[in-house]
Design a protein around this motif. Sequence first.
Motif, PDB file in Angstrom:
ATOM      1  N   ASN A  39     -17.348 -24.053 -40.029  1.00 37.31           N
ATOM      2  CA  ASN A  39     -17.129 -24.600 -41.425  1.00 37.31           C
ATOM      3  C   ASN A  39     -16.961 -26.129 -41.511  1.00 37.31           C
ATOM      4  N   LYS A  40     -17.084 -26.750 -40.457  1.00 37.17           N
ATOM      5  CA  LYS A  40     -17.003 -28.162 -40.312  1.00 37.17           C
ATOM      6  C   LYS A  40     -18.121 -28.686 -39.879  1.00 37.17           C
ATOM      7  N   THR A  41     -18.119 -29.959 -39.762  1.00 39.30           N
ATOM      8  CA  THR A  41     -19.368 -30.503 -39.302  1.00 39.30           C
ATOM      9  C   THR A  41     -19.145 -31.631 -37.994  1.00 39.30           C
ATOM     10  N   ARG A  42     -19.671 -31.163 -36.810  1.00 38.14           N
ATOM     11  CA  ARG A  42     -19.289 -31.936 -35.477  1.00 38.14           C
ATOM     12  C   ARG A  42     -20.422 -33.244 -35.467  1.00 38.14           C
TER      13      ARG A  42
ATOM     14  N   PHE B 190     -29.501 -48.816 -28.454  1.00 37.10           N
ATOM     15  CA  PHE B 190     -29.946 -47.506 -29.070  1.00 37.10           C
ATOM     16  C   PHE B 190     -28.722 -46.582 -29.533  1.00 37.10           C
ATOM     17  N   VAL B 191     -28.888 -46.149 -30.664  1.00 35.71           N
ATOM     18  CA  VAL B 191     -27.896 -45.212 -31.239  1.00 35.71           C
ATOM     19  C   VAL B 191     -28.617 -43.691 -31.802  1.00 35.71           C
ATOM     20  N   THR B 192     -27.886 -42.822 -31.315  1.00 37.52           N
ATOM     21  CA  THR B 192     -28.130 -41.289 -31.452  1.00 37.52           C
ATOM     22  C   THR B 192     -26.974 -40.781 -32.412  1.00 37.52           C
ATOM     23  N   VAL B 193     -27.341 -40.302 -33.492  1.00 36.31           N
ATOM     24  CA  VAL B 193     -26.159 -39.568 -34.151  1.00 36.31           C
ATOM     25  C   VAL B 193     -26.926 -38.055 -34.590  1.00 36.31           C
ATOM     26  N   SER B 194     -26.057 -36.950 -34.055  1.00 38.56           N
ATOM     27  CA  SER B 194     -26.400 -35.683 -34.277  1.00 38.56           C
ATOM     28  C   SER B 194     -25.277 -34.882 -35.155  1.00 38.56           C
ATOM     29  N   PHE B 195     -25.792 -33.949 -35.838  1.00 34.20           N
ATOM     30  CA  PHE B 195     -24.970 -33.231 -36.771  1.00 34.20           C
ATOM     31  C   PHE B 195     -24.941 -31.941 -36.302  1.00 34.20           C
ATOM     32  N   GLU B 196     -23.843 -31.081 -36.462  1.00 35.41           N
ATOM     33  CA  GLU B 196     -24.003 -29.666 -36.157  1.00 35.41           C
ATOM     34  C   GLU B 196     -22.777 -29.014 -37.129  1.00 35.41           C
ATOM     35  N   GLU B 197     -23.282 -27.695 -37.625  1.00 32.90           N
ATOM     36  CA  GLU B 197     -22.223 -27.207 -38.383  1.00 32.90           C
ATOM     37  C   GLU B 197     -21.437 -26.262 -37.201  1.00 32.90           C
TER      38      GLU B 197
ATOM     39  N   MET C  38      -8.193 -35.783 -44.711  1.00 34.15           N
ATOM     40  CA  MET C  38      -9.249 -35.084 -43.944  1.00 34.15           C
ATOM     41  C   MET C  38      -8.886 -35.348 -42.549  1.00 34.15           C
ATOM     42  N   GLU C  39      -8.741 -33.901 -41.988  1.00 34.46           N
ATOM     43  CA  GLU C  39      -8.574 -33.837 -40.604  1.00 34.46           C
ATOM     44  C   GLU C  39      -9.742 -33.762 -39.626  1.00 34.46           C
ATOM     45  N   THR C  40      -9.801 -34.840 -38.790  1.00 33.25           N
ATOM     46  CA  THR C  40     -10.735 -34.945 -38.028  1.00 33.25           C
ATOM     47  C   THR C  40     -10.470 -34.892 -36.123  1.00 33.25           C
ATOM     48  N   LYS C  41     -11.188 -34.537 -35.439  1.00 36.51           N
ATOM     49  CA  LYS C  41     -10.882 -34.274 -34.102  1.00 36.51           C
ATOM     50  C   LYS C  41     -11.585 -35.526 -33.519  1.00 36.51           C
ATOM     51  N   ASN C  42     -11.003 -36.161 -32.374  1.00 38.10           N
ATOM     52  CA  ASN C  42     -11.850 -37.526 -31.946  1.00 38.10           C
ATOM     53  C   ASN C  42     -11.823 -37.182 -30.501  1.00 38.10           C
ATOM     54  N   GLN C  43     -13.142 -37.530 -30.014  1.00 30.28           N
ATOM     55  CA  GLN C  43     -13.143 -37.471 -28.487  1.00 30.28           C
ATOM     56  C   GLN C  43     -14.194 -38.647 -28.079  1.00 30.28           C
ATOM     57  N   SER C  44     -13.803 -39.731 -27.115  1.00 31.50           N
ATOM     58  CA  SER C  44     -14.732 -40.525 -26.888  1.00 31.50           C
ATOM     59  C   SER C  44     -14.914 -40.769 -25.596  1.00 31.50           C
ATOM     60  N   THR C  45     -16.132 -41.024 -24.947  1.00 33.86           N
ATOM     61  CA  THR C  45     -16.175 -41.011 -23.238  1.00 33.86           C
ATOM     62  C   THR C  45     -17.436 -42.399 -23.017  1.00 33.86           C
ATOM     63  N   ALA C  46     -17.220 -42.986 -22.010  1.00 33.22           N
ATOM     64  CA  ALA C  46     -17.952 -44.030 -21.450  1.00 33.22           C
ATOM     65  C   ALA C  46     -18.554 -43.553 -20.270  1.00 33.22           C
ATOM     66  N   THR C  47     -19.819 -43.766 -19.937  1.00 30.57           N
ATOM     67  CA  THR C  47     -20.462 -43.727 -18.730  1.00 30.57           C
ATOM     68  C   THR C  47     -21.229 -45.062 -18.427  1.00 30.57           C
ATOM     69  N   THR C  48     -21.361 -45.134 -17.204  1.00 33.05           N
ATOM     70  CA  THR C  48     -22.169 -46.345 -16.712  1.00 33.05           C
ATOM     71  C   THR C  48     -23.486 -46.007 -16.365  1.00 33.05           C
ATOM     72  N   GLU C  49     -24.674 -46.733 -16.939  1.00 37.30           N
ATOM     73  CA  GLU C  49     -26.093 -46.508 -16.426  1.00 37.30           C
ATOM     74  C   GLU C  49     -26.702 -47.741 -16.180  1.00 37.30           C
ATOM     75  N   SER C  50     -27.006 -47.859 -14.748  1.00 34.66           N
ATOM     76  CA  SER C  50     -27.494 -49.236 -14.477  1.00 34.66           C
ATOM     77  C   SER C  50     -27.076 -50.689 -15.158  1.00 34.66           C
ATOM     78  N   ASN C  51     -25.817 -50.843 -15.064  1.00 34.53           N
ATOM     79  CA  ASN C  51     -25.137 -51.723 -15.639  1.00 34.53           C
ATOM     80  C   ASN C  51     -24.917 -51.963 -16.994  1.00 34.53           C
TER      81      ASN C  51
END
Length: 167
Positions: free
Chosen positions: A131-134, A121-128, A1-14
Amino acid sequence: METKNQSTATTESNKQKLVIVREFDASRELVWTAWTDPESCKKWWGPKNFTCPVCEIDFKVGGKYLNCMRSSEGKEFWSTGTYVEIVPMERIVCTDSFADEKGNVVSATHYGMEGFPLELFVTVSFEEHDNKTRMTLTHQGIPSRKMTDLTSASWNESFDKLAESIK
């Protein structure tokens, strides 16, 4: 299965906020079920070379989950959390804590790690999308850039397994 991958990190009050966006060649329902059904979750939870022998999900606001990741050497890492918000097929928000096998919250030092708060905390969102799911995962409260990088690698290895499990 093909997936696209993007990761970012930001700092918020340490504390670091990790954001991972993955696109799965599968319906939103299949990806949602992978997060909400214990037997489906067992197939992908944990990075490569880890299994998930225990996955308990009480999927309702105020309900809890308890997961065990077991390394190839047999070391177990337990996590628990409480579902804070559930928008069916769109979003899951939950707390995330290290735990013992009974679901009691423990300090990260229990597993030889330093600096983690007792609750993240973990938030997971799902969007069509095309014809795939982001799927977008946001993991908030990680204590350092180094731990954010390790957490990102672990999540991405898990999501590689998720992609394989929903083929």
